[in-house]
Design a protein around this motif. Structure first.
Motif: not given
Length: 164
Positions: A131-150
């Protein structure tokens, strides 16, 4: 010990590897979205409830009052129209690489203030380490790959785009 999972995320580990609870669920993506409305930790947590999950990892990203040594006055998120499709692609990759029982991810767009929830993701798996590994991968990839800008505006009037 490294664990390998098949393409459906159904690799098993532990004492009873043939038990269905040790594998990923057939359709574990329960909640995905990019929203203009406030996010709810309770909604995301409820979405990943699964009787076969021995571990649930949850990550909450909040708007902080500073960045890069400057005080943040305002912050806004915007997204490309493909953001939800890209979020699904990222989620599907996490599911393929981990024995995910349930997965949920929400990201906020629009104007936010310090303390607002910007992103909430959660993953449940048969075991805590997964669960820890999958959650970390999910948030890291979301931040790097999903086109959302701050877009940040600092108290001194300067501003910057992050992720653009």
């Amino acid at each position: 010990m490294a664990q390998t999972y098949d393409a459906a995320g159904s690799g098993a580990r532990g004492k009873y590897p043939d038990h269905p609870g040790e594998r990923g669920a057939e359709d574990p993506i329960r909640l995905l979205g990019v929203r203009e409305t406030p996010l709810s930790v309770d909604e995301v947590f409820a979405a990943v409830g699964d009787r076969a999950a021995g571990g649930t990892a949850l990550f909450v990203g909040t708007v902080r009052d500073h960045d890069g040594g400057s005080d943040v006055a305002r912050l806004g998120y915007s997204s490309h129209p493909s953001a939800e499709a890209e979020l699904r692609r990222v989620a599907e990759k996490v599911v393929a690489d981990h024995p995910v029982r349930a997965l949920a991810a929400l990201h906020r767009v629009g104007d936010l203030v310090v303390g607002d929830l910007a992103v909430v993701v959660a993953v449940s798996c048969p075991h805590r380490a997964e669960a820890f590994d999958a959650c970390r991968k999910l948030i890291d990839d979301l931040k790097h790959e999903v086109p959302i800008w701050k877009h940040q505006t600092f108290s001194d009037g300067t501003e910057e785009w992050v992720g653009a």
